[in-house]
Design a protein around this motif. Sequence first.
Motif, PDB file in Angstrom:
ATOM      1  N   LEU A 140     -45.536   2.629  -0.069  1.00  0.00           N
ATOM      2  CA  LEU A 140     -45.463   1.294   0.523  1.00  0.00           C
ATOM      3  C   LEU A 140     -43.997   0.866   0.579  1.00  0.00           C
ATOM      4  N   PHE A 141     -43.281   1.102  -0.528  1.00  0.00           N
ATOM      5  CA  PHE A 141     -41.836   0.811  -0.514  1.00  0.00           C
ATOM      6  C   PHE A 141     -41.108   1.584  -1.611  1.00  0.00           C
ATOM      7  N   HIS A 159     -39.477  -5.834  -9.184  1.00  0.00           N
ATOM      8  CA  HIS A 159     -38.652  -4.779  -8.574  1.00  0.00           C
ATOM      9  C   HIS A 159     -37.681  -5.378  -7.576  1.00  0.00           C
ATOM     10  N   THR A 168     -36.659  -4.287  -3.905  1.00  0.00           N
ATOM     11  CA  THR A 168     -36.979  -3.357  -2.808  1.00  0.00           C
ATOM     12  C   THR A 168     -35.697  -2.833  -2.170  1.00  0.00           C
ATOM     13  N   PHE A 172     -38.720  -0.920   2.648  1.00  0.00           N
ATOM     14  CA  PHE A 172     -40.153  -1.134   2.877  1.00  0.00           C
ATOM     15  C   PHE A 172     -40.612  -0.061   3.865  1.00  0.00           C
ATOM     16  N   GLU A 232     -33.423  -6.633   8.615  1.00  0.00           N
ATOM     17  CA  GLU A 232     -34.664  -5.979   9.005  1.00  0.00           C
ATOM     18  C   GLU A 232     -35.841  -6.956   9.134  1.00  0.00           C
ATOM     19  N   ARG A 248     -29.310  -9.353   0.785  1.00  0.00           N
ATOM     20  CA  ARG A 248     -30.741  -9.659   0.683  1.00  0.00           C
ATOM     21  C   ARG A 248     -31.352  -9.142  -0.634  1.00  0.00           C
ATOM     22  N   HIS A 308     -32.870  -8.603  -4.020  1.00  0.00           N
ATOM     23  CA  HIS A 308     -33.496  -9.623  -4.870  1.00  0.00           C
ATOM     24  C   HIS A 308     -34.683  -9.044  -5.612  1.00  0.00           C
ATOM     25  N   THR A 312     -38.419 -10.518  -6.359  1.00  0.00           N
ATOM     26  CA  THR A 312     -39.355 -11.634  -6.175  1.00  0.00           C
ATOM     27  C   THR A 312     -40.033 -11.909  -7.516  1.00  0.00           C
ATOM     28  N   ALA A 338     -44.439 -11.832  -0.244  1.00  0.00           N
ATOM     29  CA  ALA A 338     -43.202 -11.576  -0.983  1.00  0.00           C
ATOM     30  C   ALA A 338     -41.985 -11.337  -0.075  1.00  0.00           C
ATOM     31  N   VAL A 339     -42.236 -10.833   1.132  1.00  0.00           N
ATOM     32  CA  VAL A 339     -41.114 -10.565   2.051  1.00  0.00           C
ATOM     33  C   VAL A 339     -40.285 -11.833   2.293  1.00  0.00           C
TER      34      VAL A 339
HETATM   35  O1  ACK Z   1     -40.278  -9.018  -2.845  1.00  0.00           O
HETATM   36  P1  ACK Z   1     -40.172  -7.906  -1.932  1.00  0.00           P
HETATM   37  O2  ACK Z   1     -38.857  -7.278  -1.700  1.00  0.00           O
HETATM   38  O3  ACK Z   1     -40.849  -8.246  -0.536  1.00  0.00           O
HETATM   39  O4  ACK Z   1     -41.202  -6.786  -2.372  1.00  0.00           O
HETATM   40  C1  ACK Z   1     -42.312  -6.695  -1.513  1.00  0.00           C
HETATM   41  C2  ACK Z   1     -42.624  -5.262  -1.165  1.00  0.00           C
HETATM   42  O5  ACK Z   1     -41.990  -4.998   0.066  1.00  0.00           O
HETATM   43  C3  ACK Z   1     -44.120  -4.988  -1.031  1.00  0.00           C
HETATM   44  O6  ACK Z   1     -44.688  -5.874  -0.150  1.00  0.00           O
HETATM   45  C4  ACK Z   1     -41.323  -6.152   0.534  1.00  0.00           C
HETATM   46  N1  ACK Z   1     -41.561  -6.240   1.982  1.00  0.00           N
HETATM   47  C5  ACK Z   1     -42.734  -6.453   2.619  1.00  0.00           C
HETATM   48  N2  ACK Z   1     -42.549  -6.424   3.952  1.00  0.00           N
HETATM   49  C6  ACK Z   1     -41.226  -6.188   4.176  1.00  0.00           C
HETATM   50  C7  ACK Z   1     -40.410  -6.047   5.341  1.00  0.00           C
HETATM   51  N3  ACK Z   1     -40.918  -6.134   6.573  1.00  0.00           N
HETATM   52  N4  ACK Z   1     -39.093  -5.826   5.168  1.00  0.00           N
HETATM   53  C8  ACK Z   1     -38.555  -5.738   3.946  1.00  0.00           C
HETATM   54  N5  ACK Z   1     -39.273  -5.841   2.800  1.00  0.00           N
HETATM   55  C9  ACK Z   1     -40.588  -6.071   2.907  1.00  0.00           C
HETATM   56  C10 ACK Z   1     -41.885  -7.317  -0.217  1.00  0.00           C
END
Ligand code: ACK
Length: 224
Positions: A10-11, A69, A71, A74, A135, A153, A155, A157, A166-167
Motif C-alpha cells: 500500500l505504501f 509512520h 510515508t 504511496f 503528488e 510534506r 510527516h 499522521t 490520512a492523506v
Molecule cells: O499519513 P499518511 O502519509 O497519508 O499515511 C497514509 C498512507 O498513505 C496510507 O493511506 C498516505 N496516502 C494515502 N494516499 C496518498 C496519496 N495519494 N499520496 C500520498 N500519500 C498518500 C496516507
Amino acid sequence: TQPKEPALPLFYGWFLLSEVEEKIKCSTMEFLKTLDTLEAFKKHANEFTGAADKEVDLEQYFQIQTPLHCTTRFCDYGKAEGAKEYAELQVVKDSYDTATELSVVGLIVTPRTFGARVSLTTEQLALWPTGADKEGIPEADLPGVEALPEGSRAHVTLGCAAGVEAVQTGIDLLEILILQQGEEKAASVEELELGTLSYLGEGRWYLQFREAVTCDATFSSFSE
Ligand code: ACK
C-alpha cells in the motif's frame, strides 16, 4: 508460466519502533490537552465544532492512526503511478528493513488532522521520490508549493477527524508552511514549554519545537 511478480505494498515509509510509538502517542496527547485549555485556542474552538461557544475535546476529536509512520511513497498496491519504479530503485532495496532516526521538528493541528512535521536528512531524502511533495495535489489548490524545499510534506499522521483520510495531513502541513513563508504573519504567537505556537487562521495551529525530537524508525512497507 512466468513467475508471478511480487505484489507492491500500500505504501513505503519509515515506521516508528513500537516503544517510540507509545511515547509519541502519550506526549502528543499531552500537547492536545494543553492546547485545549489555552485561551487563544478556546477563542477559535468554533472552527473545530462549527458552533459558537462550544468546547472541543481534542483528545476525542482525532482518531489515532496506527502504525505511526512517515510515508515516503504511496503505491496503492501498484495502482499508483510510478509505484513499480520506486520499488525497483536500488536505494529502496538497499534501505529496506534498515534503521534510521526521524527528526520531528513540530506539530500541526487543524480541524481535519493532527500531525508531526519531520525534517529529512540528505540520506533520507534519497528515499523521498522526486515530486512527492506535490503528488496528487492540483497546483491551483496550493499556490506556492513549488517554492518549498524538497521533503516539506514529510510527516507522521497522529490523528484524523471523523471522516478525514490520512492523506490530508501532508496537505495541511504544506498549507501551513506556505502560510508561514508568505506575507501573512501568524496571527497569534505563544511561547509554550515545548516551543512556539502559532495560529494561522481557519483553525490551523503550528507548534515549532524548541528542540527536535528524535524517533527511532525502520524503513519498510505496509499492506493491509
Ligand atoms: O499519513 P499518511 O502519509 O497519508 O499515511 C497514509 C498512507 O498513505 C496510507 O493511506 C498516505 N496516502 C494515502 N494516499 C496518498 C496519496 N495519494 N499520496 C500520498 N500519500 C498518500 C496516507
